[in-house]
Design a protein around this motif. Structure first.
Motif, mmCIF file in Angstrom:
data_model
loop_
_atom_site.group_PDB
_atom_site.id
_atom_site.type_symbol
_atom_site.label_atom_id
_atom_site.label_comp_id
_atom_site.label_asym_id
_atom_site.label_seq_id
_atom_site.Cartn_x
_atom_site.Cartn_y
_atom_site.Cartn_z
ATOM 1 N N ALA A 210 20.966 -14.979 7.157
ATOM 2 C CA ALA A 210 20.377 -13.638 7.130
ATOM 3 C C ALA A 210 20.146 -13.197 5.688
ATOM 4 C CB ALA A 210 21.282 -12.646 7.857
ATOM 5 N N MET A 211 21.119 -13.450 4.816
ATOM 6 C CA MET A 211 20.969 -13.068 3.417
ATOM 7 C C MET A 211 19.866 -13.880 2.735
ATOM 8 S SD MET A 211 23.020 -10.571 3.025
ATOM 9 C CE MET A 211 22.688 -10.220 4.775
ATOM 10 N N MET A 212 19.764 -15.153 3.075
ATOM 11 C CA MET A 212 18.694 -15.966 2.499
ATOM 12 C C MET A 212 17.325 -15.494 2.991
ATOM 13 S SD MET A 212 18.171 -20.092 2.260
ATOM 14 C CE MET A 212 19.130 -20.177 0.734
ATOM 15 N N LEU A 213 17.253 -15.066 4.253
ATOM 16 C CA LEU A 213 16.002 -14.511 4.772
ATOM 17 C C LEU A 213 15.588 -13.292 3.959
ATOM 18 C CD1 LEU A 213 13.710 -14.357 6.834
ATOM 19 C CD2 LEU A 213 15.273 -13.112 8.355
ATOM 20 N N PHE A 214 16.555 -12.405 3.669
ATOM 21 C CA PHE A 214 16.256 -11.238 2.835
ATOM 22 C C PHE A 214 15.737 -11.677 1.463
ATOM 23 C CE2 PHE A 214 19.617 -8.766 5.366
ATOM 24 C CZ PHE A 214 18.656 -8.216 6.195
ATOM 25 N N GLN A 215 16.383 -12.696 0.901
ATOM 26 C CA GLN A 215 15.969 -13.218 -0.405
ATOM 27 C C GLN A 215 14.503 -13.645 -0.389
ATOM 28 O OE1 GLN A 215 17.435 -14.069 -3.457
ATOM 29 N NE2 GLN A 215 15.848 -15.439 -4.188
ATOM 30 N N TYR A 216 14.130 -14.417 0.612
ATOM 31 C CA TYR A 216 12.763 -14.928 0.678
ATOM 32 C C TYR A 216 11.751 -13.855 1.051
ATOM 33 C CZ TYR A 216 14.109 -19.761 -0.111
ATOM 34 O OH TYR A 216 14.560 -20.922 -0.691
ATOM 35 N N ILE B 86 8.699 -13.762 -1.305
ATOM 36 C CA ILE B 86 7.418 -14.196 -0.737
ATOM 37 C C ILE B 86 6.571 -13.022 -0.243
ATOM 38 C CG2 ILE B 86 6.343 -15.593 1.072
ATOM 39 C CD1 ILE B 86 8.915 -17.362 0.963
ATOM 40 N N ILE B 87 7.173 -12.151 0.558
ATOM 41 C CA ILE B 87 6.406 -11.058 1.150
ATOM 42 C C ILE B 87 6.159 -9.923 0.158
ATOM 43 C CG2 ILE B 87 6.335 -9.342 3.000
ATOM 44 C CD1 ILE B 87 6.037 -12.239 3.932
ATOM 45 N N VAL B 88 7.245 -9.466 -0.479
ATOM 46 C CA VAL B 88 7.110 -8.293 -1.352
ATOM 47 C C VAL B 88 6.463 -8.664 -2.691
ATOM 48 C CG1 VAL B 88 8.328 -6.423 -2.517
ATOM 49 C CG2 VAL B 88 9.071 -7.165 -0.249
ATOM 50 N N GLU B 89 7.095 -9.590 -3.427
ATOM 51 C CA GLU B 89 6.601 -9.869 -4.777
ATOM 52 C C GLU B 89 5.297 -10.653 -4.782
ATOM 53 O OE1 GLU B 89 9.581 -11.617 -7.242
ATOM 54 O OE2 GLU B 89 10.702 -9.730 -7.436
ATOM 55 N N GLY C 61 11.931 -5.260 -3.470
ATOM 56 C CA GLY C 61 12.010 -6.702 -3.692
ATOM 57 C C GLY C 61 13.265 -7.103 -4.438
ATOM 58 N N SER C 62 13.640 -6.301 -5.435
ATOM 59 C CA SER C 62 14.842 -6.602 -6.220
ATOM 60 C C SER C 62 16.107 -6.480 -5.378
ATOM 61 C CB SER C 62 14.930 -5.657 -7.425
ATOM 62 O OG SER C 62 13.848 -5.855 -8.300
ATOM 63 N N VAL C 63 16.162 -5.447 -4.534
ATOM 64 C CA VAL C 63 17.333 -5.257 -3.672
ATOM 65 C C VAL C 63 17.464 -6.410 -2.683
ATOM 66 C CG1 VAL C 63 18.313 -3.827 -1.832
ATOM 67 C CG2 VAL C 63 17.396 -2.752 -3.893
ATOM 68 N N LEU C 64 16.350 -6.828 -2.096
ATOM 69 C CA LEU C 64 16.381 -7.938 -1.136
ATOM 70 C C LEU C 64 16.857 -9.228 -1.807
ATOM 71 C CD1 LEU C 64 13.080 -7.265 0.841
ATOM 72 C CD2 LEU C 64 15.418 -7.037 1.705
ATOM 73 N N GLN C 65 16.440 -9.444 -3.036
ATOM 74 C CA GLN C 65 16.885 -10.646 -3.741
ATOM 75 C C GLN C 65 18.359 -10.560 -4.128
ATOM 76 O OE1 GLN C 65 13.968 -12.496 -6.570
ATOM 77 N NE2 GLN C 65 12.756 -10.685 -6.059
ATOM 78 N N LEU C 66 18.827 -9.366 -4.419
ATOM 79 C CA LEU C 66 20.252 -9.204 -4.689
ATOM 80 C C LEU C 66 21.078 -9.546 -3.449
ATOM 81 C CD1 LEU C 66 20.359 -5.923 -6.814
ATOM 82 C CD2 LEU C 66 21.033 -8.220 -7.554
ATOM 83 N N LEU C 67 20.611 -9.125 -2.289
ATOM 84 C CA LEU C 67 21.300 -9.475 -1.048
ATOM 85 C C LEU C 67 21.334 -10.998 -0.869
ATOM 86 C CD1 LEU C 67 19.867 -6.779 1.395
ATOM 87 C CD2 LEU C 67 22.179 -6.881 0.462
ATOM 88 N N ALA D 161 15.646 -24.124 10.910
ATOM 89 C CA ALA D 161 15.305 -22.730 10.644
ATOM 90 C C ALA D 161 14.735 -22.560 9.241
ATOM 91 C CB ALA D 161 16.535 -21.848 10.828
ATOM 92 N N TYR D 162 15.153 -23.395 8.302
ATOM 93 C CA TYR D 162 14.714 -23.228 6.910
ATOM 94 C C TYR D 162 13.209 -23.466 6.745
ATOM 95 C CZ TYR D 162 14.665 -23.693 1.814
ATOM 96 O OH TYR D 162 14.383 -23.554 0.484
ATOM 97 N N PRO D 163 12.682 -24.640 7.121
ATOM 98 C CA PRO D 163 11.227 -24.810 6.984
ATOM 99 C C PRO D 163 10.422 -23.877 7.875
ATOM 100 C CG PRO D 163 12.199 -26.662 8.164
ATOM 101 C CD PRO D 163 13.328 -25.876 7.599
ATOM 102 N N LEU D 164 10.937 -23.555 9.061
ATOM 103 C CA LEU D 164 10.221 -22.630 9.944
ATOM 104 C C LEU D 164 10.169 -21.226 9.330
ATOM 105 C CD1 LEU D 164 11.490 -23.648 13.508
ATOM 106 C CD2 LEU D 164 9.276 -24.141 12.457
ATOM 107 N N MET D 165 11.250 -20.811 8.706
ATOM 108 C CA MET D 165 11.274 -19.519 8.038
ATOM 109 C C MET D 165 10.251 -19.477 6.912
ATOM 110 S SD MET D 165 14.437 -17.837 5.856
ATOM 111 C CE MET D 165 14.411 -19.238 4.706
ATOM 112 N N LEU D 166 10.216 -20.521 6.099
ATOM 113 C CA LEU D 166 9.261 -20.579 4.997
ATOM 114 C C LEU D 166 7.827 -20.573 5.508
ATOM 115 C CD1 LEU D 166 11.063 -23.234 2.777
ATOM 116 C CD2 LEU D 166 10.798 -20.809 2.241
ATOM 117 N N LEU D 167 7.584 -21.318 6.572
ATOM 118 C CA LEU D 167 6.243 -21.384 7.153
ATOM 119 C C LEU D 167 5.817 -20.019 7.679
ATOM 120 C CD1 LEU D 167 3.866 -23.239 7.875
ATOM 121 C CD2 LEU D 167 5.005 -23.702 10.059
#
Length: 258
Positions: free
Chosen positions: A28-34, A38-41, A72-78, A242-248
């Motif tokens: 979940a935290m890695m999802l927030f990071q990406y 990817i989405i915000v920045e 974006g910064s907060v999500l990456q901190l998470l 889940a990792y490659p699917l999340m990135l895709l």
């Protein structure tokens, strides 16, 4: 589960957290990071179109852009909380696996198939060698762990020198391939394995390394509450795929919907 006596005789308890619980939280935290990257920045701000000076000027003039940058910064901190947990879980998996070869093969396979969606999501290219996905760092760490296990038969100064050389080689490989989170992942994995029985030293060193991502220190509460249970109610391959699917999925959102 830990217990203690608080003020006025009130008993407090720490929660029991299983390996699955740590995995779910880390993902979940890695999802927030990406999402932040990817989405915000890359998607909403389109960071690549600005120089540093242009970005500073744009942020000063546009309050909406400033808000997006903050989100974006907060999500990456998470996301920084995920790395110590993945390193800890890798060591646990390595120590408990019934087949190192199958474990290594699974990580190598998913690291390989994750590279294309990672490059699409991060660079909008089919192949880009400027950075590699995080599972490459996991793969390098697994090779390192095998080497560290081989030298456990030695003792004293020779053992420490061999451990240092193995960890240094892993750090160099992570740097050579420019693996995402690579340095932190390798160092944390080595600390969690080498000092496995020395909880205080392991925690102190791990906490210092985790400060590379600021919020990584907070992950040690979850590690402290880990009860050693590895029920694997969620098959481990679910987390790998889940990792490659999340990135895709995030790449599609960034390039198609935004």
């Amino acid at each position: 589960m830990g217990t203690g006596m608080g003020r006025r005789g009130v008993v407090w308890k720490t929660p029991d957290i299983t390996a699955d619980g740590l995995k779910i939280f880390a993902w979940a935290m890695m999802l927030f990071q990406y999402i932040g990257v990817i989405i915000v920045e890359k998607g909403m701000i389109r960071l690549e179109q600005y120089t540093q000076e242009e970005l500073s000027a744009a942020l000063a003039e546009d309050s909406h852009l400033m808000m997006l940058a903050g989100v974006g910064s907060v999500l990456q901190l998470l996301g920084g909380m995920a790395i110590p947990l993945f390193a800890f879980l890798l060591v646990e998996g390595f120590r408990n696996t019934s087949s190192y070869k199958k474990y290594l093969a699974a990580v190598a396979f998913f690291a390989l198939i994750s590279e294309v969606p990672y490059d699409f999501a991060m660079k909008s290219k089919f192949f880009d060698f400027s950075n590699q996905n995080a599972l490459i760092g996991t793969l390098i760490s697994l090779f390192m762990l095998y080497g560290l296990r081989l030298v456990k038969r030695y003792s004293g100064f020779l053992k420490r020198i061999m451990q240092f050389c193995i960890v240094l080689a892993a750090v160099m490989w992570a740097g050579f391939f420019r693996v995402e989170f690579g340095l932190c992942m390798v160092l944390l994995t080595s600390v969690f394995y080498i000092f496995y029985e020395k909880n205080v030293l392991k925690t102190v060193l791990g906490a210092i390394i985790s400060l590379m991502y600021v919020t990584g220190l907070l992950s040690f509460y979850g590690i402290w509450c880990y009860n050693g249970a590895r029920r694997d109610k969620i098959p481990k391959y679910v987390f790998y795929i889940a990792y490659p699917l999340m990135l895709l999925a995030l790449w599609i959102i960034k390039d198609v919907m935004i």
